[in-house]
Write a protein that holds these residues in place. Sequence first.
Motif, PDB file in Angstrom:
ATOM      1  N   ARG A 179     -20.249 -38.227 -37.704  1.00 56.68           N
ATOM      2  CA  ARG A 179     -19.951 -37.601 -39.000  1.00 56.68           C
ATOM      3  C   ARG A 179     -19.264 -36.246 -38.794  1.00 56.68           C
ATOM      4  O   ARG A 179     -18.278 -35.946 -39.457  1.00 56.68           O
ATOM      5  CB  ARG A 179     -21.236 -37.426 -39.798  1.00 56.68           C
ATOM      6  N   ARG A 180     -19.777 -35.444 -37.874  1.00 58.54           N
ATOM      7  CA  ARG A 180     -19.181 -34.119 -37.608  1.00 58.54           C
ATOM      8  C   ARG A 180     -17.798 -34.231 -36.975  1.00 58.54           C
ATOM      9  O   ARG A 180     -16.889 -33.476 -37.320  1.00 58.54           O
ATOM     10  CB  ARG A 180     -20.096 -33.299 -36.699  1.00 58.54           C
ATOM     11  N   LEU A 181     -17.628 -35.170 -36.050  1.00 56.78           N
ATOM     12  CA  LEU A 181     -16.345 -35.310 -35.362  1.00 56.78           C
ATOM     13  C   LEU A 181     -15.275 -35.957 -36.238  1.00 56.78           C
ATOM     14  O   LEU A 181     -14.084 -35.861 -35.949  1.00 56.78           O
ATOM     15  CB  LEU A 181     -16.513 -36.120 -34.075  1.00 56.78           C
ATOM     16  N   ALA A 182     -15.681 -36.614 -37.306  1.00 62.14           N
ATOM     17  CA  ALA A 182     -14.734 -37.323 -38.172  1.00 62.14           C
ATOM     18  C   ALA A 182     -13.719 -36.399 -38.820  1.00 62.14           C
ATOM     19  O   ALA A 182     -12.649 -36.847 -39.235  1.00 62.14           O
ATOM     20  CB  ALA A 182     -15.484 -38.114 -39.235  1.00 62.14           C
ATOM     21  N   ALA A 183     -14.017 -35.124 -38.885  1.00 63.64           N
ATOM     22  CA  ALA A 183     -13.070 -34.163 -39.466  1.00 63.64           C
ATOM     23  C   ALA A 183     -11.869 -33.929 -38.556  1.00 63.64           C
ATOM     24  O   ALA A 183     -10.908 -33.283 -38.960  1.00 63.64           O
ATOM     25  CB  ALA A 183     -13.781 -32.841 -39.747  1.00 63.64           C
ATOM     26  N   GLY A 184     -11.927 -34.458 -37.329  1.00 66.21           N
ATOM     27  CA  GLY A 184     -10.791 -34.348 -36.431  1.00 66.21           C
ATOM     28  C   GLY A 184     -10.844 -33.160 -35.496  1.00 66.21           C
ATOM     29  O   GLY A 184      -9.905 -32.937 -34.744  1.00 66.21           O
ATOM     30  N   GLU A 185     -11.924 -32.420 -35.511  1.00 67.13           N
ATOM     31  CA  GLU A 185     -12.046 -31.257 -34.644  1.00 67.13           C
ATOM     32  C   GLU A 185     -12.549 -31.649 -33.265  1.00 67.13           C
ATOM     33  O   GLU A 185     -13.185 -32.680 -33.096  1.00 67.13           O
ATOM     34  CB  GLU A 185     -13.054 -30.263 -35.226  1.00 67.13           C
ATOM     35  N   LEU A 218     -15.307 -30.520 -30.738  1.00 69.85           N
ATOM     36  CA  LEU A 218     -16.536 -29.742 -30.843  1.00 69.85           C
ATOM     37  C   LEU A 218     -17.328 -29.806 -29.554  1.00 69.85           C
ATOM     38  O   LEU A 218     -17.250 -30.789 -28.815  1.00 69.85           O
ATOM     39  CB  LEU A 218     -17.391 -30.254 -32.008  1.00 69.85           C
ATOM     40  N   THR A 219     -18.118 -28.772 -29.315  1.00 73.44           N
ATOM     41  CA  THR A 219     -19.004 -28.739 -28.152  1.00 73.44           C
ATOM     42  C   THR A 219     -20.354 -29.340 -28.527  1.00 73.44           C
ATOM     43  O   THR A 219     -20.688 -29.454 -29.706  1.00 73.44           O
ATOM     44  CB  THR A 219     -19.231 -27.304 -27.662  1.00 73.44           C
ATOM     45  N   CYS A 220     -21.122 -29.672 -27.513  1.00 78.34           N
ATOM     46  CA  CYS A 220     -22.461 -30.242 -27.729  1.00 78.34           C
ATOM     47  C   CYS A 220     -23.317 -29.336 -28.604  1.00 78.34           C
ATOM     48  O   CYS A 220     -23.917 -29.781 -29.568  1.00 78.34           O
ATOM     49  CB  CYS A 220     -23.170 -30.443 -26.396  1.00 78.34           C
ATOM     50  N   ALA A 276     -14.305 -37.096 -24.244  1.00 75.33           N
ATOM     51  CA  ALA A 276     -14.761 -35.776 -23.827  1.00 75.33           C
ATOM     52  C   ALA A 276     -13.801 -35.225 -22.783  1.00 75.33           C
ATOM     53  O   ALA A 276     -13.258 -35.971 -21.973  1.00 75.33           O
ATOM     54  CB  ALA A 276     -16.169 -35.875 -23.240  1.00 75.33           C
ATOM     55  N   ARG A 277     -13.597 -33.916 -22.834  1.00 74.87           N
ATOM     56  CA  ARG A 277     -12.766 -33.270 -21.817  1.00 74.87           C
ATOM     57  C   ARG A 277     -13.374 -31.923 -21.464  1.00 74.87           C
ATOM     58  O   ARG A 277     -13.937 -31.232 -22.321  1.00 74.87           O
ATOM     59  CB  ARG A 277     -11.323 -33.135 -22.272  1.00 74.87           C
ATOM     60  N   ARG A 278     -13.250 -31.584 -20.200  1.00 74.81           N
ATOM     61  CA  ARG A 278     -13.761 -30.298 -19.731  1.00 74.81           C
ATOM     62  C   ARG A 278     -12.719 -29.211 -19.950  1.00 74.81           C
ATOM     63  O   ARG A 278     -11.535 -29.412 -19.711  1.00 74.81           O
ATOM     64  CB  ARG A 278     -14.089 -30.359 -18.245  1.00 74.81           C
ATOM     65  N   GLU A 279     -13.201 -28.094 -20.384  1.00 79.22           N
ATOM     66  CA  GLU A 279     -12.373 -26.892 -20.471  1.00 79.22           C
ATOM     67  C   GLU A 279     -13.218 -25.764 -19.889  1.00 79.22           C
ATOM     68  O   GLU A 279     -14.092 -25.221 -20.569  1.00 79.22           O
ATOM     69  CB  GLU A 279     -11.982 -26.601 -21.917  1.00 79.22           C
ATOM     70  N   GLY A 280     -12.976 -25.497 -18.621  1.00 77.74           N
ATOM     71  CA  GLY A 280     -13.829 -24.533 -17.935  1.00 77.74           C
ATOM     72  C   GLY A 280     -15.225 -25.107 -17.785  1.00 77.74           C
ATOM     73  O   GLY A 280     -15.405 -26.213 -17.304  1.00 77.74           O
ATOM     74  N   ARG A 281     -16.207 -24.375 -18.285  1.00 77.70           N
ATOM     75  CA  ARG A 281     -17.596 -24.807 -18.162  1.00 77.70           C
ATOM     76  C   ARG A 281     -18.096 -25.606 -19.365  1.00 77.70           C
ATOM     77  O   ARG A 281     -19.226 -26.053 -19.375  1.00 77.70           O
ATOM     78  CB  ARG A 281     -18.482 -23.584 -17.965  1.00 77.70           C
ATOM     79  N   ILE A 307     -17.658 -28.716 -22.415  1.00 79.27           N
ATOM     80  CA  ILE A 307     -17.099 -30.046 -22.668  1.00 79.27           C
ATOM     81  C   ILE A 307     -16.802 -30.139 -24.155  1.00 79.27           C
ATOM     82  O   ILE A 307     -17.663 -29.851 -24.985  1.00 79.27           O
ATOM     83  CB  ILE A 307     -18.078 -31.155 -22.246  1.00 79.27           C
ATOM     84  N   LEU A 308     -15.579 -30.514 -24.465  1.00 76.20           N
ATOM     85  CA  LEU A 308     -15.140 -30.680 -25.848  1.00 76.20           C
ATOM     86  C   LEU A 308     -15.064 -32.170 -26.162  1.00 76.20           C
ATOM     87  O   LEU A 308     -14.584 -32.968 -25.349  1.00 76.20           O
ATOM     88  CB  LEU A 308     -13.778 -30.032 -26.063  1.00 76.20           C
ATOM     89  N   HIS A 309     -15.534 -32.541 -27.348  1.00 69.23           N
ATOM     90  CA  HIS A 309     -15.613 -33.940 -27.753  1.00 69.23           C
ATOM     91  C   HIS A 309     -14.741 -34.181 -28.982  1.00 69.23           C
ATOM     92  O   HIS A 309     -14.686 -33.346 -29.888  1.00 69.23           O
ATOM     93  CB  HIS A 309     -17.052 -34.310 -28.115  1.00 69.23           C
TER      94      HIS A 309
END
Length: 110
Positions: free
Chosen positions: A31-37, A39-41, A68-73, A75-77
């Motif tokens: 539901r949160r990710l559906a906005a297209g952003e 987001l971190t855990c 998921a992708r790492r950006e430094g330390r 993880i962005l989903h």
Amino acid sequence: MRALTHPDRSQLHIETVLEALANPVRLRIVRRLAAGEELTCGTVLPDVPASSASHHWRVLRDSGVLRARREGRIILHTLRRDDLDARFPGLLDVVLTALDAEPDDGGRQP
């Protein structure tokens, strides 16, 4: 650091996707990710213990629901909407519509 792996679009299976979506906490994430952003855990699940949150993120990633992708330390989903829509047309829209029809209970079961 362990590599983040994702199934290819052709490897997405309806049973696995539905199983991943059959949990209130994971539905809350979708539901949160559906906005297209991206987001971190901690942004999505600040009230869930880290070990439980990691499990939910892994199930969603392994099923192909999110990327998921790492950006430094960190993880962005993101939601794999394009892949899900290509493999299972309308599924994500039905799930999101059903979620919008219910109050957000924070991922807690009755």
